[in-house]
Design an enzyme around this catalytic site. Sequence first.
Site, PDB file in Angstrom:
ATOM      1  N   ARG A 163      89.907  20.916  21.095  1.00 28.28           N
ATOM      2  CA  ARG A 163      91.346  20.966  20.776  1.00 28.28           C
ATOM      3  C   ARG A 163      91.636  21.752  19.505  1.00 28.28           C
ATOM      4  O   ARG A 163      92.767  22.101  19.247  1.00 28.28           O
ATOM      5  CB  ARG A 163      91.864  19.538  20.567  1.00 28.28           C
ATOM      6  CG  ARG A 163      91.818  18.709  21.818  1.00 28.28           C
ATOM      7  CD  ARG A 163      92.005  17.262  21.471  1.00 28.28           C
ATOM      8  NE  ARG A 163      93.404  17.021  21.177  1.00 28.28           N
ATOM      9  CZ  ARG A 163      94.125  16.075  21.760  1.00 28.28           C
ATOM     10  NH1 ARG A 163      93.563  15.267  22.629  1.00 28.28           N
ATOM     11  NH2 ARG A 163      95.384  15.913  21.461  1.00 28.28           N
ATOM     12  N   HIS A 212      68.347  12.736  29.166  1.00 29.78           N
ATOM     13  CA  HIS A 212      67.473  13.682  28.462  1.00 29.78           C
ATOM     14  C   HIS A 212      66.038  13.179  28.366  1.00 29.78           C
ATOM     15  O   HIS A 212      65.121  13.949  28.109  1.00 29.78           O
ATOM     16  CB  HIS A 212      68.051  14.080  27.097  1.00 29.78           C
ATOM     17  CG  HIS A 212      67.875  13.063  26.010  1.00 29.78           C
ATOM     18  ND1 HIS A 212      68.705  11.983  25.867  1.00 29.78           N
ATOM     19  CD2 HIS A 212      66.971  12.967  25.011  1.00 29.78           C
ATOM     20  CE1 HIS A 212      68.312  11.275  24.827  1.00 29.78           C
ATOM     21  NE2 HIS A 212      67.257  11.845  24.284  1.00 29.78           N
ATOM     22  N   HIS A 260      67.738   5.526  30.232  1.00 29.11           N
ATOM     23  CA  HIS A 260      66.439   6.039  29.781  1.00 29.11           C
ATOM     24  C   HIS A 260      65.281   5.115  30.170  1.00 29.11           C
ATOM     25  O   HIS A 260      64.283   5.552  30.728  1.00 29.11           O
ATOM     26  CB  HIS A 260      66.415   6.221  28.261  1.00 29.11           C
ATOM     27  CG  HIS A 260      67.493   7.117  27.737  1.00 29.11           C
ATOM     28  ND1 HIS A 260      67.956   8.211  28.420  1.00 29.11           N
ATOM     29  CD2 HIS A 260      68.212   7.076  26.577  1.00 29.11           C
ATOM     30  CE1 HIS A 260      68.900   8.813  27.704  1.00 29.11           C
ATOM     31  NE2 HIS A 260      69.074   8.141  26.581  1.00 29.11           N
ATOM     32  N   LYS A 309      75.571  11.061  29.834  1.00 32.03           N
ATOM     33  CA  LYS A 309      75.689   9.620  29.901  1.00 32.03           C
ATOM     34  C   LYS A 309      76.494   9.109  28.691  1.00 32.03           C
ATOM     35  O   LYS A 309      76.557   9.849  27.704  1.00 32.03           O
ATOM     36  CB  LYS A 309      74.305   8.960  29.939  1.00 32.03           C
ATOM     37  CG  LYS A 309      73.456   9.288  28.684  1.00 32.03           C
ATOM     38  CD  LYS A 309      72.349   8.348  28.509  1.00 32.03           C
ATOM     39  CE  LYS A 309      72.734   7.148  27.699  1.00 32.03           C
ATOM     40  NZ  LYS A 309      72.870   7.377  26.248  1.00 32.03           N
ATOM     41  N   GLU A 329      63.789   2.807  17.811  1.00 33.42           N
ATOM     42  CA  GLU A 329      64.371   3.766  16.862  1.00 33.42           C
ATOM     43  C   GLU A 329      64.428   3.111  15.491  1.00 33.42           C
ATOM     44  O   GLU A 329      64.701   1.910  15.394  1.00 33.42           O
ATOM     45  CB  GLU A 329      65.785   4.143  17.294  1.00 33.42           C
ATOM     46  CG  GLU A 329      65.836   4.833  18.629  1.00 33.42           C
ATOM     47  CD  GLU A 329      67.258   5.275  18.959  1.00 33.42           C
ATOM     48  OE1 GLU A 329      67.654   6.340  18.484  1.00 33.42           O
ATOM     49  OE2 GLU A 329      67.960   4.538  19.660  1.00 33.42           O
ATOM     50  N   LYS A 382      61.844  15.184  28.488  1.00 32.34           N
ATOM     51  CA  LYS A 382      60.833  15.127  27.416  1.00 32.34           C
ATOM     52  C   LYS A 382      59.485  15.588  27.982  1.00 32.34           C
ATOM     53  O   LYS A 382      59.108  15.192  29.088  1.00 32.34           O
ATOM     54  CB  LYS A 382      60.717  13.703  26.866  1.00 32.34           C
ATOM     55  CG  LYS A 382      61.952  13.308  26.048  1.00 32.34           C
ATOM     56  CD  LYS A 382      61.711  12.066  25.238  1.00 32.34           C
ATOM     57  CE  LYS A 382      62.972  11.616  24.519  1.00 32.34           C
ATOM     58  NZ  LYS A 382      63.194  12.238  23.220  1.00 32.34           N
ATOM     59  N   ASP A 387      73.437   1.800  26.686  1.00 31.16           N
ATOM     60  CA  ASP A 387      73.089   3.055  26.015  1.00 31.16           C
ATOM     61  C   ASP A 387      71.658   3.501  26.351  1.00 31.16           C
ATOM     62  O   ASP A 387      71.398   4.695  26.458  1.00 31.16           O
ATOM     63  CB  ASP A 387      73.236   2.855  24.493  1.00 31.16           C
ATOM     64  CG  ASP A 387      73.123   4.151  23.709  1.00 31.16           C
ATOM     65  OD1 ASP A 387      73.676   5.166  24.182  1.00 31.16           O
ATOM     66  OD2 ASP A 387      72.484   4.149  22.644  1.00 31.16           O
ATOM     67  N   LYS A 431      67.637  -0.450  17.909  1.00 29.08           N
ATOM     68  CA  LYS A 431      67.899   0.367  16.724  1.00 29.08           C
ATOM     69  C   LYS A 431      67.439  -0.405  15.494  1.00 29.08           C
ATOM     70  O   LYS A 431      67.326  -1.615  15.527  1.00 29.08           O
ATOM     71  CB  LYS A 431      69.384   0.682  16.619  1.00 29.08           C
ATOM     72  CG  LYS A 431      69.887   1.508  17.800  1.00 29.08           C
ATOM     73  CD  LYS A 431      70.961   2.478  17.387  1.00 29.08           C
ATOM     74  CE  LYS A 431      71.424   3.339  18.559  1.00 29.08           C
ATOM     75  NZ  LYS A 431      70.682   4.583  18.718  1.00 29.08           N
TER      76      LYS A 431
END
Length: 484
Positions: free
Chosen positions: A43, A172, A234, A142, A210, A176, A229, A334
């Site tokens: 935008r 993704h 994944h 996703k 992570e 890998k 997520d 996480k």
Amino acid sequence: MSFDLVLFGGTGDLAWRKLMPALFQAFRHGTLPEDGRIIGVARDALSDEQYRMLIRSRFDEVELAKRPSPEEFDRFAALLHFVRMDLSQPADYAQLAATLRERNADTVVMYLATAPALFTRACEQLAQAGLNTPNTRIVLEKPLGHDLASNHQINETVRRAFGERQIFRIDHYLGKPSVQNLFALRFGNSLFEPLWRRETIANIQITIAEDLGVEKRGNFYDSTGALRDMVQNHALQLLCAVAMEPPINAHADAIRDEKLKVLRSLKPWTAQSLAQHVIRGQYAEGTAAGEPVAGYRQEAGVNPDSRTETFVALRTEIANWRWAGVPFYLRTGKRLASRDAHIVINFRPAPHAIFKSPLGAANQLVINLQPRDGLELHLLAQGADNRRQQAALSPVQLDLDFDKRFGSERVGAYERLLLDVIHGRLNLFVRSDEQEEAWRWVEPILELWEGDSDGPRPYAAGTWGPSASSAMIARDGYCWTEEC
Ligand code: BG6
């Protein structure tokens, strides 16, 4: 071959964190077809030149080895263009259509790196503006939906505008290098195939840990959570890659058919398995890289009373002849102790011990996804102290470090997947029925959490999640790798 890659969300987080660096790497490696344009769409009111400057400034945040020199950037920048668009305004699609007509490229890629809420509208409008020509491919990031119903609805809308062979649903993790090598290990070599089954394998663990928190994505993450997520996509795709039957060939549908069968064979949840085999956690204050860090509820964009999970560990089984009774443990979170993604295949111990060996010691095959990428085979061997007849065996590790073997300049996940889209290769993309099956399987968990007043269990940042995750696996007599 000429191509136009239209990047919706061209100034957004994904574009500059993953897509632009990946496109630049492909350009540097000489694999990006030369006759191409990358058209950022957003935008903002930017000229082509301003867009190039913006992208250039963003490369300052990329690690040094992957940063372009000024000359390299100038050559890359010649591919970059910008079109201002408000995706809710039908008239704006005409401007895009005009830009695309200037060239009539052999292939047009529409990459929707936008908020998922815009997917259906964008697809409808693209179709209305006649931008769904047979040489167009659409890439969907996703999360595709929030649950089974919304996922189904998006898929239906996208399919009204594009044929299934034009739709590239990205995960993704499938791009890998270590996941490619898992396919190669299983279906290009015969060594492990006779062992890849319930008779020899005790359990399989998939960890995607992570060390980072939610960073700048608090707002998005708080309405998403780790299950949507990371697990629905994944982790389940990794599980499919480990558990699927050999496909009849390497074509996209043959691979996807086999993955779909795995998803359909996942043991359905019961009230008991939901209560015992699914653990959710949320990080509290703690440390990361030795420094104190805030808890999840203190992160920007996160509701201070949030009940969103930042950690999930679960146990499941695959109800088929190959895997019946073998526990599969999945875990992701996480702000865990380290950035570490791996798959561990734990083999059964030798059936009869004639040597002394550490209690429960057995062979292990570890597929490392990150930070290192490679294979480890754990064997038991006679160590240095072999003077005595009854010397104990000790675990040793055979390492195949793919980074060392093939060089760390290998093709990254997004680079690989973007090239696949441009060349129309669907193997590493997810079909709608796979995606819906994965949603169907996680939905009972979402429903349970929705009505559960307990909320996620807190864990200190910098640890391996709530202790209930260790207790869950310990009940089966096993442990997570870092605990054994
Ligand atoms: C994304 C998730 O799909 O994967 C992020 O939305 C997560 O929350 C990321 O951080 C992890 O990807 P990688 O390749 O860094 O392990």
